[in-house]
Design a protein around this motif. Structure first.
Motif, short mmCIF file in Angstrom:
data_model
loop_
_atom_site.label_atom_id
_atom_site.label_comp_id
_atom_site.label_asym_id
_atom_site.label_seq_id
_atom_site.Cartn_x
_atom_site.Cartn_y
_atom_site.Cartn_z
N LEU A 1 0.83 -1.21 0.00
CA LEU A 1 0.00 0.00 0.00
C LEU A 1 0.86 1.26 0.00
CD1 LEU A 1 -2.76 -1.09 2.54
CD2 LEU A 1 -3.03 -0.78 0.07
N TRP A 2 1.91 1.26 0.80
CA TRP A 2 2.79 2.41 0.92
C TRP A 2 3.51 2.68 -0.40
CZ3 TRP A 2 6.67 2.95 5.61
CH2 TRP A 2 7.11 4.28 5.67
N ALA A 3 4.06 1.60 -1.01
CA ALA A 3 4.83 1.77 -2.24
C ALA A 3 3.97 2.15 -3.43
CB ALA A 3 5.59 0.47 -2.55
N ASN A 4 2.65 1.99 -3.31
CA ASN A 4 1.75 2.32 -4.42
C ASN A 4 0.81 3.48 -4.07
OD1 ASN A 4 2.02 0.05 -6.68
ND2 ASN A 4 2.28 -0.94 -4.69
N LEU B 1 8.69 -5.47 5.10
CA LEU B 1 8.30 -4.08 4.92
C LEU B 1 9.20 -3.37 3.91
CD1 LEU B 1 6.45 -1.73 5.89
CD2 LEU B 1 8.20 -1.23 7.61
N PHE B 2 10.50 -3.68 3.96
CA PHE B 2 11.44 -3.06 3.03
C PHE B 2 11.51 -3.78 1.69
CE2 PHE B 2 13.25 -1.36 7.02
CZ PHE B 2 13.32 -0.02 6.68
N ALA B 3 11.26 -5.08 1.68
CA ALA B 3 11.46 -5.87 0.46
C ALA B 3 10.22 -5.99 -0.41
CB ALA B 3 11.97 -7.27 0.81
N ALA B 4 9.03 -5.92 0.21
CA ALA B 4 7.80 -6.23 -0.53
C ALA B 4 7.14 -5.02 -1.15
CB ALA B 4 6.80 -6.94 0.40
N GLY B 5 7.73 -3.84 -0.99
CA GLY B 5 7.12 -2.64 -1.56
C GLY B 5 7.41 -2.52 -3.05
N VAL B 6 6.62 -3.16 -3.87
CA VAL B 6 6.83 -3.16 -5.32
C VAL B 6 5.59 -2.59 -6.02
CG1 VAL B 6 8.39 -5.12 -5.26
CG2 VAL B 6 5.95 -5.53 -5.53
N PRO B 7 5.76 -2.01 -7.22
CA PRO B 7 4.61 -1.48 -7.96
C PRO B 7 3.64 -2.60 -8.34
CG PRO B 7 6.69 -0.66 -8.86
CD PRO B 7 7.03 -1.75 -7.91
N ILE B 8 2.36 -2.33 -8.23
CA ILE B 8 1.36 -3.34 -8.60
C ILE B 8 0.31 -2.75 -9.54
CG2 ILE B 8 1.63 -4.83 -6.58
CD1 ILE B 8 -0.73 -3.38 -5.30
N GLY B 9 0.72 -1.73 -10.32
CA GLY B 9 -0.19 -1.16 -11.30
C GLY B 9 -0.36 -2.09 -12.49
N GLU C 1 0.65 -1.95 -15.59
CA GLU C 1 1.87 -2.22 -16.35
C GLU C 1 2.78 -3.17 -15.60
OE1 GLU C 1 5.65 0.20 -18.32
OE2 GLU C 1 3.85 1.29 -17.67
N ALA C 2 2.89 -2.99 -14.26
CA ALA C 2 3.74 -3.86 -13.46
C ALA C 2 3.20 -5.29 -13.46
CB ALA C 2 3.84 -3.33 -12.03
N LEU C 3 1.89 -5.42 -13.31
CA LEU C 3 1.30 -6.77 -13.30
C LEU C 3 1.42 -7.43 -14.67
CD1 LEU C 3 -1.90 -6.15 -11.13
CD2 LEU C 3 0.24 -7.28 -10.47
N ARG C 4 1.34 -6.64 -15.73
CA ARG C 4 1.50 -7.19 -17.07
C ARG C 4 2.91 -7.74 -17.26
NH1 ARG C 4 0.94 -2.88 -19.82
NH2 ARG C 4 -1.33 -2.82 -19.53
N SER C 5 3.90 -7.03 -16.73
CA SER C 5 5.28 -7.49 -16.87
C SER C 5 5.54 -8.77 -16.07
CB SER C 5 6.25 -6.40 -16.42
OG SER C 5 6.10 -6.12 -15.03
N VAL C 6 4.75 -9.00 -15.02
CA VAL C 6 4.91 -10.21 -14.22
C VAL C 6 4.63 -11.46 -15.05
CG1 VAL C 6 3.90 -11.53 -12.31
CG2 VAL C 6 4.52 -9.14 -11.97
#
Length: 410
Positions: free
Chosen positions: A36-39, A277-285, A287-292
């Motif tokens: 939530l924080w990273a997005n 908390l430090f490792a899991a902050g990744v974009p989940i928009g 475009e990011a989900l498409r790249s996954v």
């Protein structure tokens, strides 16, 4: 001489499951906060906090907060893993060849098949040469937490098997980290590690219990391992494996058990969640989900965790049972074993760590790979939980039929 060994593992095993269940919930909360924080609009502050450098440069310890969480806090987590591993190898579920055969074979299958699938799928892509190691890990806290919540109808042998599998898998992941992610090894500092470890072993054998000796010695071992060029978390495993697990006649509990009791809440409730908390902050928009699902490395991680784990674990169990005198865990059918095997796909903590180590030179790809770990681990948790619930209902029906069916309504 009275032998207290049987009572200790049983009571400790029950306490371990309760602690890891709570730790799994805390881990989920920390991961949700990070995502939530990273997005959110405050994402720049999150990134700035993660990249803040703290520590003395003269000692080569001017590290970012994210690096401190990875190298520092996870060292305590791996110390607890080392204690658990030592106890299981000496007096627990891996203490005899017959007991260890099935979970160790399952762990090997659950590492080799995911690694091969990830390597085949990502072959030729940037970072594929080391990213294949990301799906080899199983998160012991998360997997046991899902089993405790969704598999209450399963016999205790399911938990024993999963614990043995996860401990053996952790040992394999530790070897992968030590071998693949050690660079420019400094022999003199490695010698210092060996001397510190030898002193720790000697103090254990001399029954020294003074914390003010062990804490500085542990910190020095961590520092020497860091300076030697080997990932610093290995120091935690090393010291854990050198800790005594058999109590003396005048001891109520062995040192390893006392340390687990004191440190595991800190590991499960602080160290691992802060790392997440430090490792899991990744974009989940979008475009990011498409790249996954389009990036070969990320796709290899997902297939490795979701398909490779269950194929490798279940397939290894089937082969061992068919080709050796080993048997399935008591009370577990093949369908039950498949449901438990699915939980091996919950990579999470160690998979995130390996992703950070293997893709440090590919920051954009690292974020995608970590998102793949989160997606695959969440999917494995949900699929595994659904399989466990379904097996629980089937077992309840089978037990009802065996007892003559439900009682007639009055």
């Amino acid at each position: 001489m009275h032998d207290r060994r049987p009572a200790t593992p049983i009571s400790e095993f029950a306490r371990y499951l309760r602690t890891e269940t709570v730790g799994g919930v805390v881990l989920v909360v920390a991961t949700a906060i990070a995502l939530l924080w990273a997005n959110s609009p405050w994402a720049p502050f999150y990134q700035a906090m993660r990249d803040t450098v703290v520590g003395p440069a003269a000692l080569h310890l001017d590290l970012t907060l994210a690096h401190w969480a990875t190298d520092g806090l996870l060292a305590l987590f791996f110390f607890v893993v080392g204690l658990e591993l030592k106890r299981e190898l000496v007096i627990g579920e891996l203490s005899t060849r017959s007991q260890a055969l099935l979970p160790v074979a399952a762990a090997l299958g659950g590492m080799i098949v995911p690694a091969l699938l990830a390597l085949v799928i990502s072959y030729g892509s940037p970072g594929a040469g080391q990213a294949w190691a990301i799906p080899v890990a199983t998160d012991i806290a998360f997997a046991l937490g899902v089993l405790a919540l969704a598999g209450s109808a399963m016999p205790v042998t399911a938990r024993v098997f999963l614990l043995g599998l996860a401990v053996a898998d952790d040992l394999g992941a530790i070897v992968v980290i030590a071998v693949l992610f050690s660079s420019g090894v400094q022999v003199l500092w490695l010698g210092a590690v060996a001397l510190a470890a030898a002193l720790y072993w000697w103090l254990q054998r001399r029954r020294v219990r003074a914390w003010w000796i062990y804490v500085p010695l542990g910190l020095f071992t961590w520092f020497a391992m860091h300076e030697a060029g080997v990932h610093a978390t290995i120091s935690g495993v090393l010291l854990g494996l050198l800790t005594r697990v058999r109590p003396d006649p005048d001891e109520e509990f062995a040192p390893a058990l006392r340390l687990e009791h004191r440190l595991q809440p800190w590991s499960a409730g602080l160290c691992v969640p802060v790392f997440a908390l430090f490792a899991a902050g990744v974009p989940i928009g979008p475009e990011a989900l498409r790249s996954v699902v389009t990036e070969p490395v990320a796709l290899g991680v997902i297939v490795g965790l979701l398909a490779g784990k269950i194929i490798g674990i279940f397939g290894a169990c089937w082969m061992v049972v068919k080709l050796t005198p080993a048997s399935r865990p008591r009370g577990l059918s093949w369908r039950d074993l498949a449901a438990v095997s699915m939980l091996g796909g919950v990579g999470f903590t160690v998979s995130l760590l390996i992703a950070e180590l293997s893709l440090a030179e590919h920051p954009g790809l690292l974020e995608t790979a970590k998102a793949a770990v989160l997606v695959a681990s969440a999917a494995a948790s949900l699929i595994g939980a659904a399989m466990l619930v379904r097996r629980g209902r089937a077992r309840a029906r089978e037990n009802g039929d065996a007892e003559g069916g439900p009682a007639p309504a009055s």
